[in-house]
Design a protein around this motif. Sequence first.
Motif, PDB file in Angstrom:
ATOM      1  N   ARG A 182       0.906  -1.281  -0.081  1.00 37.68           N
ATOM      2  CA  ARG A 182      -0.169  -0.137   0.018  1.00 37.68           C
ATOM      3  C   ARG A 182       0.953   1.359  -0.145  1.00 37.68           C
ATOM      4  O   ARG A 182       1.833   1.209   0.588  1.00 37.68           O
ATOM      5  CB  ARG A 182      -0.979  -0.016   1.322  1.00 37.68           C
ATOM      6  CG  ARG A 182      -1.979   0.879   1.160  1.00 37.68           C
ATOM      7  CD  ARG A 182      -2.910   0.802   2.446  1.00 37.68           C
ATOM      8  NE  ARG A 182      -3.996   2.050   2.339  1.00 37.68           N
ATOM      9  CZ  ARG A 182      -5.169   2.010   1.775  1.00 37.68           C
ATOM     10  NH1 ARG A 182      -5.529   0.809   1.316  1.00 37.68           N
ATOM     11  NH2 ARG A 182      -5.772   2.903   1.846  1.00 37.68           N
ATOM     12  N   ALA A 191      -4.722   3.944  -3.722  1.00 40.16           N
ATOM     13  CA  ALA A 191      -3.713   3.268  -2.751  1.00 40.16           C
ATOM     14  C   ALA A 191      -2.720   2.635  -3.278  1.00 40.16           C
ATOM     15  O   ALA A 191      -1.613   2.495  -2.432  1.00 40.16           O
ATOM     16  CB  ALA A 191      -4.527   2.629  -1.638  1.00 40.16           C
ATOM     17  N   TYR A 192      -2.595   2.387  -4.537  1.00 42.21           N
ATOM     18  CA  TYR A 192      -1.598   1.569  -5.146  1.00 42.21           C
ATOM     19  C   TYR A 192      -1.098   2.340  -6.360  1.00 42.21           C
ATOM     20  O   TYR A 192      -1.586   2.116  -7.376  1.00 42.21           O
ATOM     21  CB  TYR A 192      -2.162  -0.016  -5.333  1.00 42.21           C
ATOM     22  CG  TYR A 192      -2.415  -0.647  -4.040  1.00 42.21           C
ATOM     23  CD1 TYR A 192      -1.414  -1.254  -3.386  1.00 42.21           C
ATOM     24  CD2 TYR A 192      -3.547  -0.596  -3.706  1.00 42.21           C
ATOM     25  CE1 TYR A 192      -1.641  -1.961  -1.906  1.00 42.21           C
ATOM     26  CE2 TYR A 192      -4.073  -1.188  -2.380  1.00 42.21           C
ATOM     27  CZ  TYR A 192      -3.149  -1.844  -1.516  1.00 42.21           C
ATOM     28  OH  TYR A 192      -3.156  -2.434  -0.444  1.00 42.21           O
TER      29      TYR A 192
END
Length: 521
Positions: free
Chosen positions: A94, A284-285
């Motif tokens: 993450r 988030a990525y």
Amino acid sequence: MRIAIVGSGFAGSILARLLRVQGHDVVLLERGRHPRFAIGESSTPLAAICLERLAARYDQPDLHALAAHGRWIRDLPDLGVGLKRGFTFFGHERDRPFGAGDTDVRLLVAASPNDAIADAHWVRADVDRYLVDRAVEVGVEYHDVVTLDDADRGASGWDLRGTCDGARFATAADIVIDATGPSAVVARRAGARDALEHIRLRTSAVYAHLRGVGDFVADARDRGVPLPEGPYPDERAAVHHLIEEGWLWVLPFDHGVVSAGFVTELDADVPASPEARWTALLDAYPSLAAQFGGAETLQPFTVLPQLQHRLDRAAGDRWAALPHTFTFVSPMFSTGIAWSLVAVERLAMAFEGATGVADVLPALSQYARLLEQEANHVTGLIEGAYAARGSFPVFAEYAMVYFAAASFAEASQRLIDAPSGGGAWAWEGFLGATDPVTVRLVTEAAAGAEVARQTPDTAPQYADDIRRLLEPRNVAGLADPNRLRLYPVDLEALVDAAPLLGLSDDTIRAALPRLRGSTSG
């Protein structure tokens, strides 16, 4: 006999056609109208074997074409398809670009040695519509925009009543096949009840088809991530991106469209609305955000609040359910198409030569027992993968369990005429569900994965345990640390494993041409 099939996805439509070819009176009912969007798009070698057997047994050459990418684009060029050379897995942290931490977070397992005989991603809107048309051509009675208000079973059969495109509709049948998926319209009327307690896993999904998706691997290499060449281009596969909340599937089609969907565990902290959930997970990525940042969705994102469902039975008096109606666990490992097709094959064989309901009922009872056994096996296999998912090294070792079960089943069905106990391959347990060795392999590997994920110091021992567990079923050279998690199709490993299949060196070498798409048994 008159047989009603409720639901005209690929499995229901193929079964309707095969039963009509046998001479039965078949009615196929659909609540929607083709073409329609659907997921469940990634085929596998076990699906190809089943399609090839059906094509040969019932003289349906187009099913043989659907079994391999090369034949598909040659014989069925108007149907959308994608090249699937194998299974690809990437691990993500993450808020960090892919490869910024541990770079050993990549696994490739080839399912074919070249594009011509590779598996396919199915554009379901095209394929399902095509298969309905072929069913109608052979004389199947087809009705769409059907809503069933009543499905009543009496001593002489079923009465199905409702509306068809707004007008009143009624039909009768001796036996009904429920291909309606989670709604299980007929099965529930026949007394089937929810049995979700058999599945511990709880996940949801958000998905769509998109255009303009970037090249994940090229971007990673441009950033200096060391990704040596694998046995096939990484993204010409069923791609799995493992993330903290779950995982993302990416299935590329040949015409530039990509099927993509996040599967997240129900306790994951994700927004409820489809677009917000998709955006939050991408954000988030960073590497996934870069890959999908410029993509255009071709329809609104869809959320399935819970993927899992299960009934307490798969068949009964005068009815049977296809696997996706009976149960669903997860799209992990792409088990759906193959399992549905082998169920179609079993039911088609059950109706061969039948002149009355009594001729079919024993086979339906066997069918129900086998689907229950397979459901428990597939559930355990997939729940083990989720137990391992929090550690990429542990997951990569556990994944070998699926590939061992699948490759052993594929090699057996390609190279051996019939199961050792006689009968037909269709009635053998899917992915080794009736094989005590494979069942024990799954059970022990899944239990070990939970421990290894929680205690990283035990991961090397877990890798050794997996190699030991795989030995009786490892015909593909799996769990070899020298492969660096890049597994090609290895025919020499298969030859070396001939004794595991009960074959001699000479016998297996003589049978190798059968791996190219002809079958018997």
